[in-house]
Design an enzyme around this catalytic site. Structure first.
Site, PDB file in Angstrom:
ATOM      1  N   ASP A   1       0.814  -1.226   0.000  1.00 58.45           N
ATOM      2  CA  ASP A   1       0.000   0.000   0.000  1.00 58.45           C
ATOM      3  C   ASP A   1       0.844   1.271   0.000  1.00 58.45           C
ATOM      4  O   ASP A   1       0.425   2.296   0.536  1.00 58.45           O
ATOM      5  CB  ASP A   1      -0.973   0.026   1.189  1.00 58.45           C
ATOM      6  CG  ASP A   1      -1.799  -1.243   1.275  1.00 58.45           C
ATOM      7  OD1 ASP A   1      -2.264  -1.695   0.218  1.00 58.45           O
ATOM      8  OD2 ASP A   1      -1.950  -1.798   2.372  1.00 58.45           O
TER       9      ASP A   1
ATOM     10  N   LYS B   1       2.152   2.162  -5.193  1.00 59.26           N
ATOM     11  CA  LYS B   1       2.844   1.677  -6.392  1.00 59.26           C
ATOM     12  C   LYS B   1       2.039   1.959  -7.662  1.00 59.26           C
ATOM     13  O   LYS B   1       2.606   2.258  -8.698  1.00 59.26           O
ATOM     14  CB  LYS B   1       3.122   0.163  -6.280  1.00 59.26           C
ATOM     15  CG  LYS B   1       4.141  -0.162  -5.204  1.00 59.26           C
ATOM     16  CD  LYS B   1       4.320  -1.649  -5.032  1.00 59.26           C
ATOM     17  CE  LYS B   1       3.128  -2.336  -4.429  1.00 59.26           C
ATOM     18  NZ  LYS B   1       2.858  -2.041  -3.027  1.00 59.26           N
TER      19      LYS B   1
ATOM     20  N   GLY C   1      -4.053  -4.172  -4.596  1.00 62.22           N
ATOM     21  CA  GLY C   1      -5.008  -3.164  -5.060  1.00 62.22           C
ATOM     22  C   GLY C   1      -4.208  -1.930  -5.429  1.00 62.22           C
ATOM     23  O   GLY C   1      -3.764  -1.206  -4.553  1.00 62.22           O
ATOM     24  N   HIS C   2      -3.952  -1.739  -6.720  1.00 63.75           N
ATOM     25  CA  HIS C   2      -3.140  -0.595  -7.158  1.00 63.75           C
ATOM     26  C   HIS C   2      -4.061   0.512  -7.654  1.00 63.75           C
ATOM     27  O   HIS C   2      -4.756   0.360  -8.654  1.00 63.75           O
ATOM     28  CB  HIS C   2      -2.145  -1.036  -8.234  1.00 63.75           C
ATOM     29  CG  HIS C   2      -1.085  -1.970  -7.692  1.00 63.75           C
ATOM     30  ND1 HIS C   2      -0.102  -2.532  -8.447  1.00 63.75           N
ATOM     31  CD2 HIS C   2      -0.873  -2.410  -6.421  1.00 63.75           C
ATOM     32  CE1 HIS C   2       0.676  -3.289  -7.669  1.00 63.75           C
ATOM     33  NE2 HIS C   2       0.213  -3.230  -6.445  1.00 63.75           N
ATOM     34  N   THR C   3      -4.053   1.624  -6.918  1.00 64.46           N
ATOM     35  CA  THR C   3      -4.989   2.713  -7.209  1.00 64.46           C
ATOM     36  C   THR C   3      -4.344   3.751  -8.113  1.00 64.46           C
ATOM     37  O   THR C   3      -3.248   4.226  -7.839  1.00 64.46           O
ATOM     38  CB  THR C   3      -5.418   3.378  -5.878  1.00 64.46           C
ATOM     39  OG1 THR C   3      -5.895   2.352  -5.011  1.00 64.46           O
ATOM     40  CG2 THR C   3      -6.503   4.412  -6.100  1.00 64.46           C
TER      41      THR C   3
ATOM     42  N   GLN D   1       2.324  -5.927  -3.144  1.00 63.59           N
ATOM     43  CA  GLN D   1       2.597  -6.012  -1.699  1.00 63.59           C
ATOM     44  C   GLN D   1       3.875  -5.211  -1.399  1.00 63.59           C
ATOM     45  O   GLN D   1       4.124  -4.215  -2.058  1.00 63.59           O
ATOM     46  CB  GLN D   1       2.706  -7.453  -1.203  1.00 63.59           C
ATOM     47  CG  GLN D   1       1.380  -8.211  -1.216  1.00 63.59           C
ATOM     48  CD  GLN D   1       0.984  -8.716  -2.591  1.00 63.59           C
ATOM     49  OE1 GLN D   1       1.730  -9.419  -3.231  1.00 63.59           O
ATOM     50  NE2 GLN D   1      -0.204  -8.370  -3.046  1.00 63.59           N
TER      51      GLN D   1
HETATM   52  P1  IMP Z   1      -2.435 -12.743   1.621  1.00 61.55           P
HETATM   53  O1  IMP Z   1      -1.353 -12.368   0.668  1.00 61.55           O
HETATM   54  O2  IMP Z   1      -3.799 -12.343   1.157  1.00 61.55           O
HETATM   55  O3  IMP Z   1      -2.368 -14.164   2.060  1.00 61.55           O
HETATM   56  O4  IMP Z   1      -2.209 -11.894   2.963  1.00 61.55           O
HETATM   57  C1  IMP Z   1      -1.054 -12.060   3.775  1.00 61.55           C
HETATM   58  C2  IMP Z   1      -0.719 -10.756   4.497  1.00 61.55           C
HETATM   59  O5  IMP Z   1      -0.276  -9.789   3.537  1.00 61.55           O
HETATM   60  C3  IMP Z   1      -1.900 -10.109   5.221  1.00 61.55           C
HETATM   61  O6  IMP Z   1      -1.416  -9.422   6.356  1.00 61.55           O
HETATM   62  C4  IMP Z   1      -2.423  -9.105   4.209  1.00 61.55           C
HETATM   63  O7  IMP Z   1      -3.111  -8.044   4.821  1.00 61.55           O
HETATM   64  C5  IMP Z   1      -1.124  -8.649   3.580  1.00 61.55           C
HETATM   65  N1  IMP Z   1      -1.301  -8.213   2.196  1.00 61.55           N
HETATM   66  C6  IMP Z   1      -1.514  -8.982   1.113  1.00 61.55           C
HETATM   67  N2  IMP Z   1      -1.602  -8.245   0.014  1.00 61.55           N
HETATM   68  C7  IMP Z   1      -1.438  -6.975   0.393  1.00 61.55           C
HETATM   69  C8  IMP Z   1      -1.399  -5.745  -0.327  1.00 61.55           C
HETATM   70  O8  IMP Z   1      -1.499  -5.677  -1.549  1.00 61.55           O
HETATM   71  N3  IMP Z   1      -1.212  -4.628   0.421  1.00 61.55           N
HETATM   72  C9  IMP Z   1      -1.029  -4.677   1.773  1.00 61.55           C
HETATM   73  N4  IMP Z   1      -1.037  -5.805   2.467  1.00 61.55           N
HETATM   74  C10 IMP Z   1      -1.239  -6.949   1.786  1.00 61.55           C
END
Ligand code: IMP
Length: 421
Positions: free
Chosen positions: A14, A17, A41-43, A223
């Site tokens: 977040d 990016k 989620g890329h805004t 991420q």
């Molecule tokens: P997962 O990738 O959905 O399994 O989530 C694993 C961890 O990574 C959790 O704490 C999510 O909140 C975090 N996470 C996954 N994708 C994102 C992202 O795009 N932005 C921020 N946190 C993320």
């Protein structure tokens, strides 16, 4: 022969990016996503419009750019169909500008059920997953029984799908988790029809041909580094390599092809989901930063935890990724705050350390430095920014030994200044 630049997050995701890629995109011929999936989620905001992309690369709004979903991505065809529908009003020629790797893994409806069931089974130790099926899909990839986009045109696809689904159902049964997925299964097969109408290929050849014919390629991370499966705050991480090394494996690029690595960070820190966060602000302070920064997840809508900038973590991320330029996002959010802080070290059991810990527990106390805040007014370039903001930037550059070349001061493409490095 040209080279590949990489853009990735240095914190817990977040960082902004989407905006950064969209801003840089006109310089590139190819934008390629290399890991993650619909958890991202890329805004992007431009011309007064806001758009959130989950799996589709952020270069998609630029007609001349080829956008690649690489082999390192896990893709949910149902989300893919929704994303394509939402792009409808922009009249983009997606069949020509979007290329899918035949090796990207498919997220099945039962992967999402497994994600849910496994999170529930963890009780208080849950990761805080986005429940998009990411972990179980990467597990199947490494377990060597996953299904890939290239499989959807094979005559035995349905049989292999059923075999994998049955395996999932038997695990779900053992976990005592029973949820109907017949509607999702119907949607899944419908969305595969749409996927078949796109270009599905060995994108590693496309990318390497692009490099050898002098095209400029940007690898887009998802991420953030502190969520990396190897180096993040394990086990509170995602299931892929979110680092520069992940770009090589997730696209089929040799390490020697990497040129610039753009590391994106926010002027403060946020985290969604569980896991340690030494600079986290609680109560009124945390709430106020969350409101100022509108820190709610672009994918799940969950409130993000907020805290001050963590320099040891930023240094760690720069080291792991070989960052050559830093992009500082959301500097406008701190405008009007009298005193801003950054953490320079941690205290653990009475000892000071600047090392990102093996087990990153809550008992790491931040050693914070206070700096005078700033109030943002009109600006044209870096020189015209408030002097305290410029000092904040220069302080970070001094501590991280990496230049900041872009400062973002709002969500729109136009709210950006470049700094000579
Ligand atoms: P997962 O990738 O959905 O399994 O989530 C694993 C961890 O990574 C959790 O704490 C999510 O909140 C975090 N996470 C996954 N994708 C994102 C992202 O795009 N932005 C921020 N946190 C993320």
């Amino acid at each position: 022969m040209s080279k590949v630049d990489v853009l990735l997050g240095l914190q817990w995701g977040d960082e902004g990016k989407g905006k950064a890629v969209d801003f840089l995109a006109p310089k590139y011929d190819v934008v390629a996503r290399f890991q993650g999936g619909p958890n991202a989620g890329h805004t992007l905001e431009f011309d007064g419009k806001k758009h959130v992309l989950h799996q589709i690369p952020s270069g998609i709004f630029h007609e001349q750019i080829k956008n690649v979903i690489g082999n390192g991505v896990v893709i949910d065809p149902i989300v893919f169909q929704k994303e394509i529908e939402e792009l409808g009003p922009y009249n983009l020629d997606l069949k020509s500008s979007l290329l899918l790797s035949n090796k990207a893994q498919l997220i099945l409806p039962t992967h999402k059920l497994l994600d849910k069931a496994l999170e529930i089974s963890k009780g208080n130790e849950k990761i805080g997953s986005t429940l998009r099926g990411i972990g179980p899909t990467y597990q199947d990839k490494v377990g060597r029984h996953g299904l890939r986009i290239g499989d959807i045109i094979e005559p035995d696809f349905d049989t292999r799908y059923t075999k994998l689904k049955e395996q999932h159902l038997s695990i779900l049964d053992r976990l005592g988790f029973n949820e109907d997925h017949s509607e999702a299964e119907k949607e899944f097969f419908e969305s595969l029809d749409l996927m078949r109408s796109f270009q599905v290929l060995s994108t590693e050849y496309f990318i390497n041909d692009s490099i050898s014919t002098g095209k400029k390629v940007l690898a887009e991370g998802a991420q953030g580094t502190l969520l990396d499966i190897d180096f993040g705050s394990y086990p509170f991480v995602t299931s892929s390599n979110t680092t520069t090394a992940g770009a090589c494996a997730g696209l089929g690029i040799a390490p020697k092809q990497i040129d610039q690595v753009f590391g994106i960070f926010k002027a403060y820190c946020t985290r969604v989901g569980s896991g340690p966060f030494p600079t986290e602000l609680f109560g009124e302070e945390g709430e106020s930063l969350r409101k100022l920064g509108n820190e709610f997840g672009a994918t799940t809508g969950r409130p993000r935890r907020c805290g001050w900038l963590d320099i040891p973590a930023l240094n760690y991320s720069c080291m792991l990724n070989g960052v050559t330029q830093l992009f500082m996002m959301k500097a406008d959010v701190l405008s009007g705050i009298d005193t801003v802080k950054m953490c320079n070290a941690y205290i653990k059991d009475g000892e000071q350390t600047e090392e990102f810990p093996f087990i990153y527990t809550d008992s790491y106390e931040p050693v914070n430095e206070s700096l005078e805040g700033w109030t943002l007014d009109s600006y044209d370039n870096f020189e015209s920014l408030p002097s305290k903001l410029k000092q904040f930037v220069e302080t970070i550059e001094g501590k991280v030994k990496t230049p900041v070349s872009l400062i973002s001061l709002g969500p729109d493409r136009k709210e950006t200044v470049l700094k000579k490095i």
